[in-house]
Design a protein around this motif. Structure first.
Motif, short mmCIF file in Angstrom:
data_model
loop_
_atom_site.label_atom_id
_atom_site.label_comp_id
_atom_site.label_asym_id
_atom_site.label_seq_id
_atom_site.Cartn_x
_atom_site.Cartn_y
_atom_site.Cartn_z
N ILE A 33 0.85 -1.20 0.00
CA ILE A 33 0.00 0.00 0.00
C ILE A 33 0.88 1.25 0.00
CG2 ILE A 33 -1.69 1.33 1.34
CD1 ILE A 33 -2.83 -1.40 2.27
N VAL A 34 1.93 1.23 0.81
CA VAL A 34 2.87 2.37 0.84
C VAL A 34 3.48 2.58 -0.54
CG1 VAL A 34 5.08 3.17 1.78
CG2 VAL A 34 3.38 2.16 3.30
N LEU A 35 3.87 1.51 -1.19
CA LEU A 35 4.46 1.63 -2.53
C LEU A 35 3.43 2.17 -3.53
CD1 LEU A 35 6.62 -1.60 -2.86
CD2 LEU A 35 7.38 0.73 -2.42
N HIS A 36 2.20 1.71 -3.42
CA HIS A 36 1.14 2.21 -4.30
C HIS A 36 0.96 3.72 -4.13
CE1 HIS A 36 -2.78 2.65 -6.18
NE2 HIS A 36 -3.26 3.09 -5.04
N LEU A 37 0.94 4.17 -2.89
CA LEU A 37 0.78 5.60 -2.62
C LEU A 37 2.01 6.39 -3.08
CD1 LEU A 37 -0.88 5.36 0.90
CD2 LEU A 37 -2.00 5.95 -1.27
N ALA A 38 3.19 5.81 -2.92
CA ALA A 38 4.41 6.48 -3.37
C ALA A 38 4.42 6.59 -4.89
CB ALA A 38 5.64 5.71 -2.89
N TYR A 39 3.90 5.59 -5.56
CA TYR A 39 3.83 5.64 -7.03
C TYR A 39 2.98 6.81 -7.50
CZ TYR A 39 2.69 4.46 -11.81
OH TYR A 39 2.51 4.52 -13.16
N LYS A 40 1.91 7.07 -6.78
CA LYS A 40 1.00 8.15 -7.17
C LYS A 40 1.57 9.54 -6.87
CE LYS A 40 -3.19 7.46 -5.72
NZ LYS A 40 -4.42 7.02 -5.07
N ASN A 41 2.60 9.62 -6.04
CA ASN A 41 3.20 10.89 -5.68
C ASN A 41 4.10 11.39 -6.83
OD1 ASN A 41 4.96 12.92 -4.56
ND2 ASN A 41 4.33 12.20 -2.54
N PRO A 42 3.87 12.60 -7.31
CA PRO A 42 4.66 13.10 -8.45
C PRO A 42 6.15 13.32 -8.12
CG PRO A 42 3.17 14.81 -7.63
CD PRO A 42 2.84 13.55 -6.89
N LYS A 43 6.50 13.40 -6.85
CA LYS A 43 7.90 13.62 -6.47
C LYS A 43 8.71 12.32 -6.40
CE LYS A 43 6.62 17.60 -3.66
NZ LYS A 43 6.49 18.06 -2.28
#
Length: 127
Positions: free
Chosen positions: A19-29
């Protein structure tokens, strides 16, 4: 009984990291290298096909117990700490969008079907 409990706890932590990786993927930075690795990790984790089939005793579970956590750890190292911390906080309350999850599952299944088709075509039908 404690071994089973330990495996369940590790499985929950692994799911939380996905889930953390999924959210990090969505982060433009998030750097593109981390995003590319995240796509591979989540695709592999959701895929019904493993590098080592699960029906092979003991060895079949190694990719899920050793390989997947190692590549997750590698992806986490590629994500900047501030983004990672933000995603860890969001992951605690994150709810999956079931419609998008089904869409992703269908896309992954289509990709595997195409791969199998091209392998069969190249090996057996291309004579």
């Amino acid at each position: 009984m404690s071994i089973l409990k330990n495996i369940k706890n590790k499985s929950k932590k692994l799911m939380q990291e996905l889930i953390v990786l999924h959210l990090a993927y969505k982060n433009p930075k998030t750097p593109w290298t981390a995003k590319a690795l995240i796509v591979l990790i989540i695709g592999y984790a959701l895929s019904p096909i493993d590098l080592i089939p699960d029906f092979i005793p003991v060895i079949g579970l190694l990719d899920d117990l050793i390989l997947l956590p190692l590549v997750i750890y590698w992806a986490i190292k590629l994500i900047p700490k501030d983004i990672l911390e933000e995603c860890r906080v969001k992951a605690k309350t994150h709810q999956w969008n079931k419609r998008k999850s089904w869409t992703a599952a269908i896309i992954i299944a289509i990709i595997w079907i195409l791969i199998v088709y091209f392998i069969i075509h190249a090996l057996f039908l291309n004579k």
